[in-house]
Design a protein around this motif. Structure first.
Motif, mmCIF file in Angstrom:
data_model
loop_
_atom_site.group_PDB
_atom_site.id
_atom_site.type_symbol
_atom_site.label_atom_id
_atom_site.label_comp_id
_atom_site.label_asym_id
_atom_site.label_seq_id
_atom_site.Cartn_x
_atom_site.Cartn_y
_atom_site.Cartn_z
ATOM 1 N N PRO A 10 25.702 25.113 2.444
ATOM 2 C CA PRO A 10 26.346 23.833 2.100
ATOM 3 C C PRO A 10 26.943 23.019 3.261
ATOM 4 N N HIS A 11 27.614 23.651 4.222
ATOM 5 C CA HIS A 11 28.234 22.811 5.267
ATOM 6 C C HIS A 11 27.188 22.113 6.126
ATOM 7 N N VAL A 12 25.973 22.678 6.195
ATOM 8 C CA VAL A 12 24.915 22.042 6.978
ATOM 9 C C VAL A 12 24.250 20.920 6.184
ATOM 10 N N VAL A 13 24.111 21.135 4.865
ATOM 11 C CA VAL A 13 23.480 20.108 4.037
ATOM 12 C C VAL A 13 24.332 18.829 4.039
ATOM 13 N N LYS A 14 25.637 18.977 4.209
ATOM 14 C CA LYS A 14 26.535 17.805 4.285
ATOM 15 C C LYS A 14 26.394 17.053 5.602
ATOM 16 N N ASN A 15 25.806 17.720 6.597
ATOM 17 C CA ASN A 15 25.742 17.172 7.951
ATOM 18 C C ASN A 15 24.318 16.686 8.212
ATOM 19 N N LEU A 16 24.109 15.373 8.037
ATOM 20 C CA LEU A 16 22.757 14.824 8.082
ATOM 21 C C LEU A 16 22.052 15.118 9.406
ATOM 22 N N PHE A 17 22.783 15.032 10.500
ATOM 23 C CA PHE A 17 22.182 15.316 11.809
ATOM 24 C C PHE A 17 21.661 16.748 11.873
ATOM 25 N N ALA A 18 22.501 17.690 11.442
ATOM 26 C CA ALA A 18 22.120 19.102 11.483
ATOM 27 C C ALA A 18 20.930 19.356 10.574
ATOM 28 N N LEU A 19 20.992 18.801 9.373
ATOM 29 C CA LEU A 19 19.930 19.035 8.396
ATOM 30 C C LEU A 19 18.590 18.512 8.907
ATOM 31 N N GLU A 20 18.592 17.319 9.479
ATOM 32 C CA GLU A 20 17.331 16.740 9.976
ATOM 33 C C GLU A 20 16.806 17.531 11.152
ATOM 34 N N SER A 21 17.687 17.955 12.006
ATOM 35 C CA SER A 21 17.253 18.717 13.169
ATOM 36 C C SER A 21 16.620 20.051 12.738
ATOM 37 N N ILE A 22 17.221 20.692 11.742
ATOM 38 C CA ILE A 22 16.667 21.961 11.256
ATOM 39 C C ILE A 22 15.338 21.726 10.551
ATOM 40 N N GLN A 23 15.272 20.651 9.762
ATOM 41 C CA GLN A 23 14.024 20.373 9.044
ATOM 42 C C GLN A 23 12.877 20.108 10.015
ATOM 43 N N LYS A 24 13.153 19.384 11.099
ATOM 44 C CA LYS A 24 12.098 19.127 12.100
ATOM 45 C C LYS A 24 11.630 20.433 12.708
ATOM 46 N N ARG A 25 12.581 21.279 13.006
ATOM 47 C CA ARG A 25 12.236 22.556 13.619
ATOM 48 C C ARG A 25 11.386 23.401 12.668
ATOM 49 N N ILE A 26 11.771 23.395 11.399
ATOM 50 C CA ILE A 26 11.008 24.140 10.390
ATOM 51 C C ILE A 26 9.587 23.612 10.303
ATOM 52 N N GLU A 27 9.444 22.279 10.271
ATOM 53 C CA GLU A 27 8.116 21.691 10.106
ATOM 54 C C GLU A 27 7.207 21.986 11.297
ATOM 55 N N CYS A 28 7.776 22.172 12.482
ATOM 56 C CA CYS A 28 6.964 22.543 13.650
ATOM 57 C C CYS A 28 6.446 23.963 13.545
ATOM 58 N N GLU A 29 7.193 24.842 12.904
ATOM 59 C CA GLU A 29 6.890 26.273 12.978
ATOM 60 C C GLU A 29 6.286 26.846 11.697
ATOM 61 N N PHE A 30 6.459 26.159 10.570
ATOM 62 C CA PHE A 30 6.039 26.740 9.284
ATOM 63 C C PHE A 30 5.331 25.698 8.436
ATOM 64 N N GLU A 31 4.598 26.199 7.463
ATOM 65 C CA GLU A 31 4.152 25.328 6.384
ATOM 66 C C GLU A 31 5.183 25.468 5.271
ATOM 67 N N VAL A 32 5.725 24.342 4.798
ATOM 68 C CA VAL A 32 6.729 24.375 3.732
ATOM 69 C C VAL A 32 5.993 24.360 2.395
ATOM 70 N N VAL A 33 6.038 25.478 1.680
ATOM 71 C CA VAL A 33 5.308 25.533 0.404
ATOM 72 C C VAL A 33 6.215 25.304 -0.792
ATOM 73 N N GLY A 34 7.510 25.220 -0.569
ATOM 74 C CA GLY A 34 8.444 24.879 -1.642
ATOM 75 C C GLY A 34 9.730 24.391 -1.015
ATOM 76 N N ILE A 35 10.334 23.373 -1.616
ATOM 77 C CA ILE A 35 11.641 22.916 -1.137
ATOM 78 C C ILE A 35 12.418 22.389 -2.329
ATOM 79 N N ARG A 36 13.703 22.698 -2.376
ATOM 80 C CA ARG A 36 14.513 22.332 -3.528
ATOM 81 C C ARG A 36 15.962 22.234 -3.090
ATOM 82 N N GLU A 37 16.606 21.119 -3.442
ATOM 83 C CA GLU A 37 18.045 21.033 -3.219
ATOM 84 C C GLU A 37 18.711 21.561 -4.472
#
Ligand code: ATP
Ligand code: MG
Length: 140
Positions: A10-37
């Motif tokens: 939760p504390h990261v989901v509130k932090n747009l900068f952190a969340l976007e940075s993590i999502q970019k990193r994930i997209e470089c390294e993995f295929e996202v087959v499911g995502i849910r808030e």
């Protein structure tokens, strides 16, 4: 290809900068087959963290993880379980900050409880945890 469950806490989901940075990193390294808030309910948290029921930090962990929206992802890659855990860094923030500052926990972890993200620790737990967050997921 292997799959694993990642949870952005939760504390990261509130932090747009952190969340976007993590999502970019994930997209470089993995295929996202499911995502849910999801706002994790008390019941889900109890299932998800059942193995920690007797730990001193259990109540703290449950009130934190249910405190606001989290983002759950199913990630696919070769050796996804260990790959994601490597990118997350160690559980304990004091270790990450000095020895692995470039990991997600090194960058965005605030404490041993608020350590930014979760990753399944083995293939078997990945399948169980995916079931908690994505009950309709088709493993085929
Ligand atoms: P592993 O599964 O390899 O032990 P993990 O990162 O999944 O590592 P766990 O030990 O499973 O961590 O603990 C689950 C969660 O409980 C952690 O991600 C963290 O949020 C919290 N936690 C773990 N240890 C502590 C601690 N000593 N104090 C406070 N919270 C903790
Ligand atoms: Mg664990």
């Amino acid at each position: 290809l292997q799959i694993t469950l990642a949870v952005i806490k939760p504390h990261v989901v509130k932090n747009l900068f952190a969340l976007e940075s993590i999502q970019k990193r994930i997209e470089c390294e993995f295929e996202v087959v499911g995502i849910r808030e999801v706002v994790i309910s008390r019941e889900m948290a109890e299932r998800f963290y059942a193995e920690h029921r007797s730990k001193f930090f259990y109540n703290r962990l449950l009130s934190f993880i249910t405190s606001g929206p989290s983002v759950a992802l199913i990630l696919a890659a070769e050796n996804a379980v260990s790959k994601w855990r490597q990118i997350m860094g160690p559980t304990k923030v004091y270790k990450t900050i000095y020895s692995e500052p470039d990991t997600i926990r090194g960058q965005f972890g605030l404490s041993d409880t608020r350590n930014a993200c979760h990753g399944s620790d083995a293939m078997e737990s990945a399948l169980n945890e995916i079931n908690v967050f994505f009950p309709d997921f088709d493993f085929e």
